[in-house]
Design a protein around this motif. Sequence first.
Motif, PDB file in Angstrom:
ATOM      1  N   LEU A  19       0.832  -1.205   0.000  1.00 13.77           N
ATOM      2  CA  LEU A  19       0.000   0.000   0.000  1.00 13.77           C
ATOM      3  C   LEU A  19       0.858   1.242   0.000  1.00 13.77           C
ATOM      4  O   LEU A  19       0.658   2.177  -0.770  1.00 13.77           O
ATOM      5  CB  LEU A  19      -0.925  -0.001   1.226  1.00 13.77           C
ATOM      6  N   LEU A  20       1.883   1.249   0.868  1.00 19.21           N
ATOM      7  CA  LEU A  20       2.735   2.418   0.962  1.00 19.21           C
ATOM      8  C   LEU A  20       3.533   2.627  -0.319  1.00 19.21           C
ATOM      9  O   LEU A  20       3.882   3.754  -0.671  1.00 19.21           O
ATOM     10  CB  LEU A  20       3.694   2.273   2.156  1.00 19.21           C
ATOM     11  N   ALA A  21       3.796   1.526  -1.024  1.00 19.58           N
ATOM     12  CA  ALA A  21       4.583   1.618  -2.243  1.00 19.58           C
ATOM     13  C   ALA A  21       3.751   2.082  -3.427  1.00 19.58           C
ATOM     14  O   ALA A  21       4.279   2.520  -4.439  1.00 19.58           O
ATOM     15  CB  ALA A  21       5.208   0.265  -2.569  1.00 19.58           C
ATOM     16  N   CYS A  22       2.425   1.979  -3.325  1.00 14.00           N
ATOM     17  CA  CYS A  22       1.559   2.338  -4.438  1.00 14.00           C
ATOM     18  C   CYS A  22       1.357   3.848  -4.507  1.00 14.00           C
ATOM     19  O   CYS A  22       1.527   4.563  -3.535  1.00 14.00           O
ATOM     20  CB  CYS A  22       0.199   1.649  -4.294  1.00 14.00           C
ATOM     21  N   ASN A 302      -6.516  -0.827  -5.281  1.00 10.94           N
ATOM     22  CA  ASN A 302      -6.040   0.556  -5.363  1.00 10.94           C
ATOM     23  C   ASN A 302      -6.261   1.176  -6.736  1.00 10.94           C
ATOM     24  O   ASN A 302      -5.792   2.296  -6.995  1.00 10.94           O
ATOM     25  CB  ASN A 302      -4.542   0.615  -5.033  1.00 10.94           C
ATOM     26  N   ILE A 303      -6.944   0.481  -7.638  1.00 10.68           N
ATOM     27  CA  ILE A 303      -7.162   1.030  -8.971  1.00 10.68           C
ATOM     28  C   ILE A 303      -8.154   2.189  -8.908  1.00 10.68           C
ATOM     29  O   ILE A 303      -9.328   2.008  -8.578  1.00 10.68           O
ATOM     30  CB  ILE A 303      -7.682  -0.042  -9.949  1.00 10.68           C
ATOM     31  N   SER A 304      -7.653   3.371  -9.166  1.00  8.12           N
ATOM     32  CA  SER A 304      -8.465   4.587  -9.340  1.00  8.12           C
ATOM     33  C   SER A 304      -9.606   4.752  -8.346  1.00  8.12           C
ATOM     34  O   SER A 304     -10.764   4.949  -8.738  1.00  8.12           O
ATOM     35  CB  SER A 304      -9.047   4.629 -10.765  1.00  8.12           C
ATOM     36  N   PRO A 305      -9.343   4.713  -7.049  1.00  3.51           N
ATOM     37  CA  PRO A 305     -10.451   4.884  -6.096  1.00  3.51           C
ATOM     38  C   PRO A 305     -10.943   6.332  -6.079  1.00  3.51           C
ATOM     39  O   PRO A 305     -10.171   7.267  -6.305  1.00  3.51           O
ATOM     40  CB  PRO A 305      -9.806   4.522  -4.757  1.00  3.51           C
ATOM     41  N   LEU A 306     -12.232   6.494  -5.846  1.00  3.55           N
ATOM     42  CA  LEU A 306     -12.778   7.823  -5.570  1.00  3.55           C
ATOM     43  C   LEU A 306     -12.557   8.098  -4.089  1.00  3.55           C
ATOM     44  O   LEU A 306     -12.919   7.281  -3.242  1.00  3.55           O
ATOM     45  CB  LEU A 306     -14.266   7.869  -5.898  1.00  3.55           C
ATOM     46  N   THR A 307     -11.959   9.232  -3.765  1.00  7.05           N
ATOM     47  CA  THR A 307     -11.683   9.560  -2.370  1.00  7.05           C
ATOM     48  C   THR A 307     -12.037  11.021  -2.099  1.00  7.05           C
ATOM     49  O   THR A 307     -12.374  11.766  -3.013  1.00  7.05           O
ATOM     50  CB  THR A 307     -10.193   9.323  -2.026  1.00  7.05           C
ATOM     51  N   GLY A 308     -11.949  11.406  -0.842  1.00  9.18           N
ATOM     52  CA  GLY A 308     -12.203  12.805  -0.473  1.00  9.18           C
ATOM     53  C   GLY A 308     -13.644  13.189  -0.701  1.00  9.18           C
ATOM     54  O   GLY A 308     -14.559  12.603  -0.113  1.00  9.18           O
TER      55      GLY A 308
END
Length: 321
Positions: A19-22, A302-308
């Motif tokens: 995760l941290l590497a992505c 982790n592919i293109s998540p919608l966040t915020g």
Amino acid sequence: MAYINTIADFLATLSLVSLLACSHGSAQLSPTFYSSTCPNLQTLVRDAMRQAVNKEARMAASILRLFFHDCFVQGCDASILLDDTATFTGEKNANPNRNSARGFEVIDTIKTRVEAACNNTVSCADILALAARDGVVLLGGATWTVPLGRRDARTASQSAANTQIPSPFASLSTLISMFSAKGLSARDMTALSGGHTIGQARCSTFRTRIYNETNIDPNFAATRRPNCPASGGDTNLAPLDIQTPARFGNDYFQNLVARRGLLHSDQELFNGGSQDALVRTYSGNNAAFSSDFAAAMVRMGNISPLTGTKGEIRKNCRVVN
């Protein structure tokens, strides 16, 4: 299960390192995203998945497939869960999903329970990501830490579902290219294909293989033909992994080495190409497969998540708010 527990801590650490590497937005996801706003979330999802899988073991595979088909279209945004309406065209009737994507009612049940405990807080996209992981674990597979914080799409794309989800008839080069387009390596593709150690496929997706292809064990082909005639019976089902269809492990890769892959796209991973050595490794080393599968699931999630503030938190996973 004792073996699985032994590697659980390692895989959780590995997943966090991955995760941290992505990059490209995934850093906004966090395993602790709901720790204060919905502390019982993972228990709620796990309990509901346990009930569903105890009722029908195949449901673990169905939910895993939903997550995969969701992430490959617009990213992991729960767009696959949206129903068609008179004014909205979703992805459920795209060719890869029509009459085969299933498990929507299980996600509905989980969402209802989560809403009762944590109103308007947890996205359907995160519920699907957790449910996919829990289904794997319930059938004896490895666990991993799921990064959270995805939001739900207000849109869907039937055309993208028709063109971006890999076909059961795809060649190795096409598979590698389609996964690469989503930021996933050939190694990720081969590990994720190991999800076919559980679940079933319809006759229409493997008929050509069992009647016309030569890189198939003849006895295996013969055992599949009575339930999948040369014509008719398109919806008849067969296990993707003939050895242990309800246990998550590396038997799928052993089948490929023995030329017993059910789908053309399965056997392409072991057919004199670039993935042969990796398939051999996985076929003899379940720990190697488990660790690579867990890491690849984190990367796929982790592919293109919608966040915020993008997207929304749907109240009902089937419709936009």
